[in-house]
Design an enzyme around this catalytic site. Structure first.
Site, PDB file in Angstrom:
ATOM      1  N   SER A 138       0.770  -1.313   0.111  1.00 22.78           N
ATOM      2  CA  SER A 138      -0.023  -0.031  -0.128  1.00 22.78           C
ATOM      3  C   SER A 138       0.845   1.230  -0.098  1.00 22.78           C
ATOM      4  O   SER A 138       1.862   1.354  -0.885  1.00 22.78           O
ATOM      5  CB  SER A 138      -0.917   0.038   1.115  1.00 22.78           C
ATOM      6  N   ASP A 265     -10.146  -2.852  -5.674  1.00 22.05           N
ATOM      7  CA  ASP A 265      -9.758  -2.515  -4.404  1.00 22.05           C
ATOM      8  C   ASP A 265     -10.463  -1.157  -3.946  1.00 22.05           C
ATOM      9  O   ASP A 265     -10.701  -0.293  -4.520  1.00 22.05           O
ATOM     10  CB  ASP A 265      -8.337  -1.926  -4.626  1.00 22.05           C
ATOM     11  N   HIS A 292      -8.288  -4.868  -1.022  1.00 16.51           N
ATOM     12  CA  HIS A 292      -7.110  -4.173  -0.580  1.00 16.51           C
ATOM     13  C   HIS A 292      -6.315  -4.865   0.399  1.00 16.51           C
ATOM     14  O   HIS A 292      -6.590  -5.271   1.333  1.00 16.51           O
ATOM     15  CB  HIS A 292      -7.497  -2.595   0.063  1.00 16.51           C
TER      16      HIS A 292
END
Length: 339
Positions: A138, A265, A292
């Protein structure tokens, strides 16, 4: 290798949240170390084993996501998978994320590469003769793209991988304010605002906020506008997003690099997916499902964390692997692919 979600669990929010419900405790306890930085602060790092016992094992570095830490399910899961491959894994906590309040008001952001450089230099000096790779998750993935572009000729890395990186920061900051994604934003903000309050008790000013100020922040954008941008010398949040979004730097990455992204996502949109072809060294792998940093397959009784195979399989092509990767695994698909 394609990702297949648990039957009946294709919903992106279920995929995103499942790891926290399935993996409530860390798989193992790491070896902790504190590194003093050149500016008088410190970085807390976690090893899969005592590094002095690692010999000539390849080293895999992990950079976590926003408000993450070793105990985030994806982090200790990936670290365990590195250990199982016969590698030495090490995670660098961004400042303020290890559970200990740092000495300086400085924190971290999606384009801040100085701490990563300090840390990777340390790893290179300690293990000069072994191959090294890095994985960013991320926010840590977007930071890693910035790092690889900035140090494209001397990154000290043989290969790297980014998982669900928010490569268009402005779009992602907007997306997380919509629908159920606001729940994730509230969770992340709660953690970061608690850290911010602690920092304001120790320091007279953090960003544009001063000790005693009411922290009136209700979105990631407002956090970046009031804290990130002024602290790091950006004009405003938009300037920060423009300068640090990793999408514009992908073509500058020179080592073998894999990006994994799910089209569902809930933290981002298709704006993070590059248009057209990419250099031969970059594999941008797009899956239909996964949420995600979820990617949970198998079954509820026997869940399979797909990332913990897919990421090591890619790195093994460049590091070597005690369990070996199948010889017929193709590495020729380097443009945007869908599975």
């Amino acid at each position: 290798m394609d990702f297949t979600p648990i039957p009946g669990f294709t919903n992106p929010h279920l995929q995103t949240l499942l790891p926290r419900f399935i993996r409530r405790k860390a798989i193992f306890e790491p070896v902790w170390q504190r590194l003093d930085t050149d500016d008088g602060d410190f970085l807390d790092i976690c090893w899969t084993e005592p590094p002095e016992h690692a010999g000539n094992k390849p080293v895999v570095i992990l950079f976590h996501g926003l408000a993450g830490c070793f105990y985030s399910p994806y982090a200790n899961g990936l670290m365990a998978s590195f250990r199982e491959r016969g590698w030495l894994g090490v995670l660098m906590h961004f400042r303020g994320c290890s559970g200990a309040l740092n000495r300086l008001p400085r924190g971290y952001h999606s384009g801040e590469t100085d701490d990563a450089r300090f840390f990777i230099d340390y790893i290179e000096q300690r293990f000069p003769d072994v191959p090294k790779a890095a994985v960013g998750v991320s926010l840590g993935g977007n930071m890693l793209v910035n790092y690889l572009a900035r140090y494209q000729h001397d990154s000290h890395l043989s290969a790297a991988c980014a998982i669900c990186p928010p490569l268009d920061l402005a779009d992602c900051a907007h997306r997380i304010q919509k629908g159920f994604s606001r729940v994730y934003q509230a969770y992340l903000l709660n953690s970061m605002k608690n850290t911010l309050r602690d920092r304001l008790l120790r320091h007279p000013q953090v960003g544009s906020l001063k000790t005693g100020d009411t922290i009136n922040i209700s979105s990631i954008y407002e956090l970046d506008q009031q804290v990130t941008a002024p602290m790091y010398g950006f004009r405003d949040a938009e300037d920060y997003y423009q300068q640090c979004s990793g999408l514009q730097y992908l073509n500058q990455v020179s080592i073998p690099f894999k990006v994994i992204h799910a089209t569902d996502d809930p933290f981002m949109t298709g704006a993070v997916i590059p248009k057209g072809s990419l250099p031969d060294n970059i594999d941008y792998h797009v899956t239909e499902y996964g949420g995600h940093v979820g990617f949970v397959g198998g079954s509820l009784s026997q869940p399979v964390f797909w990332l913990e195979t897919a990421v090591p399989d890619f790195l093994a092509l460049h590091l070597g692997d005690a369990t070996s990767v199948k010889a017929n695994q193709s590495t020729s698909d380097r443009t945007v692919t869908a599975s």
